[in-house]
Design a protein around this motif. Structure first.
Motif, PDB file in Angstrom:
ATOM      1  N   ALA A 142       0.831  -0.913   0.198  1.00  0.00           N
ATOM      2  CA  ALA A 142       0.027  -0.084   0.005  1.00  0.00           C
ATOM      3  C   ALA A 142       0.911   1.430   0.024  1.00  0.00           C
ATOM      4  CB  ALA A 142      -1.064   0.129   1.076  1.00  0.00           C
ATOM      5  N   GLU A 143       2.058   1.216   0.910  1.00  0.00           N
ATOM      6  CA  GLU A 143       2.898   2.345   0.750  1.00  0.00           C
ATOM      7  C   GLU A 143       3.439   2.543  -0.588  1.00  0.00           C
ATOM      8  OE1 GLU A 143       4.124   2.399   5.509  1.00  0.00           O
ATOM      9  OE2 GLU A 143       5.490   1.149   4.107  1.00  0.00           O
ATOM     10  N   ALA A 189       2.236   1.848  -3.568  1.00  0.00           N
ATOM     11  CA  ALA A 189       1.227   2.227  -4.358  1.00  0.00           C
ATOM     12  C   ALA A 189       1.149   3.691  -4.079  1.00  0.00           C
ATOM     13  CB  ALA A 189       0.070   1.398  -4.470  1.00  0.00           C
ATOM     14  N   GLU A 190       0.990   3.964  -2.928  1.00  0.00           N
ATOM     15  CA  GLU A 190       0.627   5.456  -2.571  1.00  0.00           C
ATOM     16  C   GLU A 190       1.757   6.509  -3.049  1.00  0.00           C
ATOM     17  OE1 GLU A 190      -0.618   6.572   1.454  1.00  0.00           O
ATOM     18  OE2 GLU A 190      -2.066   4.838   1.308  1.00  0.00           O
ATOM     19  N   LYS A 191       3.150   5.915  -2.964  1.00  0.00           N
ATOM     20  CA  LYS A 191       4.158   6.755  -3.418  1.00  0.00           C
ATOM     21  C   LYS A 191       4.409   6.649  -4.900  1.00  0.00           C
ATOM     22  CE  LYS A 191       6.820   6.292   0.650  1.00  0.00           C
ATOM     23  NZ  LYS A 191       8.393   6.474   1.231  1.00  0.00           N
ATOM     24  N   VAL A 205       1.848   6.232  -7.202  1.00  0.00           N
ATOM     25  CA  VAL A 205       0.892   6.952  -8.335  1.00  0.00           C
ATOM     26  C   VAL A 205       1.264   8.370  -8.277  1.00  0.00           C
ATOM     27  CG1 VAL A 205      -0.766   7.453  -6.219  1.00  0.00           C
ATOM     28  CG2 VAL A 205      -1.728   6.692  -8.301  1.00  0.00           C
ATOM     29  N   ARG A 206       1.826   8.963  -7.459  1.00  0.00           N
ATOM     30  CA  ARG A 206       2.428  10.228  -7.352  1.00  0.00           C
ATOM     31  C   ARG A 206       3.409  10.573  -8.545  1.00  0.00           C
ATOM     32  NH1 ARG A 206       3.601  10.796  -1.627  1.00  0.00           N
ATOM     33  NH2 ARG A 206       1.997   9.723  -0.784  1.00  0.00           N
ATOM     34  N   TYR A 222      -0.222   4.903 -13.672  1.00  0.00           N
ATOM     35  CA  TYR A 222      -1.501   4.832 -12.964  1.00  0.00           C
ATOM     36  C   TYR A 222      -1.982   5.809 -12.536  1.00  0.00           C
ATOM     37  CZ  TYR A 222      -0.429  -0.311 -13.683  1.00  0.00           C
ATOM     38  OH  TYR A 222      -0.418  -1.495 -13.990  1.00  0.00           O
ATOM     39  N   ARG A 267      -5.026   5.605 -10.251  1.00  0.00           N
ATOM     40  CA  ARG A 267      -5.615   5.297  -9.028  1.00  0.00           C
ATOM     41  C   ARG A 267      -4.901   4.337  -8.236  1.00  0.00           C
ATOM     42  NH1 ARG A 267     -11.010   2.971 -10.413  1.00  0.00           N
ATOM     43  NH2 ARG A 267     -11.112   2.435  -8.330  1.00  0.00           N
ATOM     44  N   VAL A 268      -4.424   4.750  -6.849  1.00  0.00           N
ATOM     45  CA  VAL A 268      -3.900   3.795  -6.004  1.00  0.00           C
ATOM     46  C   VAL A 268      -4.458   2.395  -5.888  1.00  0.00           C
ATOM     47  CG1 VAL A 268      -3.143   3.531  -3.594  1.00  0.00           C
ATOM     48  CG2 VAL A 268      -3.143   5.766  -4.570  1.00  0.00           C
ATOM     49  N   GLU A 269      -5.472   2.296  -5.967  1.00  0.00           N
ATOM     50  CA  GLU A 269      -6.295   0.730  -5.812  1.00  0.00           C
ATOM     51  C   GLU A 269      -5.922  -0.011  -6.840  1.00  0.00           C
ATOM     52  OE1 GLU A 269      -7.972   3.646  -5.809  1.00  0.00           O
ATOM     53  OE2 GLU A 269      -8.368   3.680  -3.640  1.00  0.00           O
ATOM     54  N   GLU A 311      -1.999  -0.973  -6.766  1.00  0.00           N
ATOM     55  CA  GLU A 311      -1.663  -1.846  -5.713  1.00  0.00           C
ATOM     56  C   GLU A 311      -1.974  -3.297  -6.145  1.00  0.00           C
ATOM     57  OE1 GLU A 311      -2.470  -3.000  -1.024  1.00  0.00           O
ATOM     58  OE2 GLU A 311      -3.428  -1.171  -1.823  1.00  0.00           O
TER      59      GLU A 311
END
Length: 129
Positions: free
Chosen positions: A62-63, A65-67, A69-70, A76, A78-80, A83
């Motif tokens: 999750a971490e 994906a969040e990093k 996506v920016r 991508y 969307r984070v989901e 991930e």
């Protein structure tokens, strides 16, 4: 439940098509593609994952994906979705090449390789000016 599975499958297929487009566009040097273990470096997402882990040592899926996506180099939005692609495509490939250890149940991702070795491999993959 079926809708969720269909969405996951869609993300995996799109990620694989992304890999195929990179190969067909000539974006890969064949010698790098077939050299031992360098297949892990054939996709920008996997390169970014390794760079993040070289800095942090370990992160959760999750971490990551969040990093990621920016990052403007990651396609991508969307984070989901990212991930899911990490879970089904990118992290297993990196684990197959023994650069990371990935606990799919917990989502923990740990760099196995020495961070300096990974940075050196990433630097050799970047185009030189």
């Amino acid at each position: 439940m079926v809708v969720g599975m269909a969405q996951e499958l869609t993300v995996v297929v799109l990620s694989l098509l992304d890999d195929l487009a990179l190969v067909l566009s000539g974006g890969l040097d064949d010698s790098l593609l077939f050299s031992s273990g360098f297949g892990a470096f054939t996709h920008p997402v996997r390169q970014k994952v390794l760079a993040l882990l070289a800095d942090d040592g370990s992160l959760t899926r999750a971490e990551l994906a969040e990093k990621l996506v920016r990052d403007e180099d990651v396609s991508y939005e969307r984070v989901e979705r990212l991930e899911v692609a990490l879970h089904h495509n990118h992290l297993p490939k990196l684990e197959d090449y023994q650069y990371i250890e990935y606990d799919a149940r917990k989502g923990d991702v740990v760099l196995w390789e020495d961070p300096e070795t990974v940075r050196g491999l990433l630097d050799s993959k970047r185009p030189h000016a």
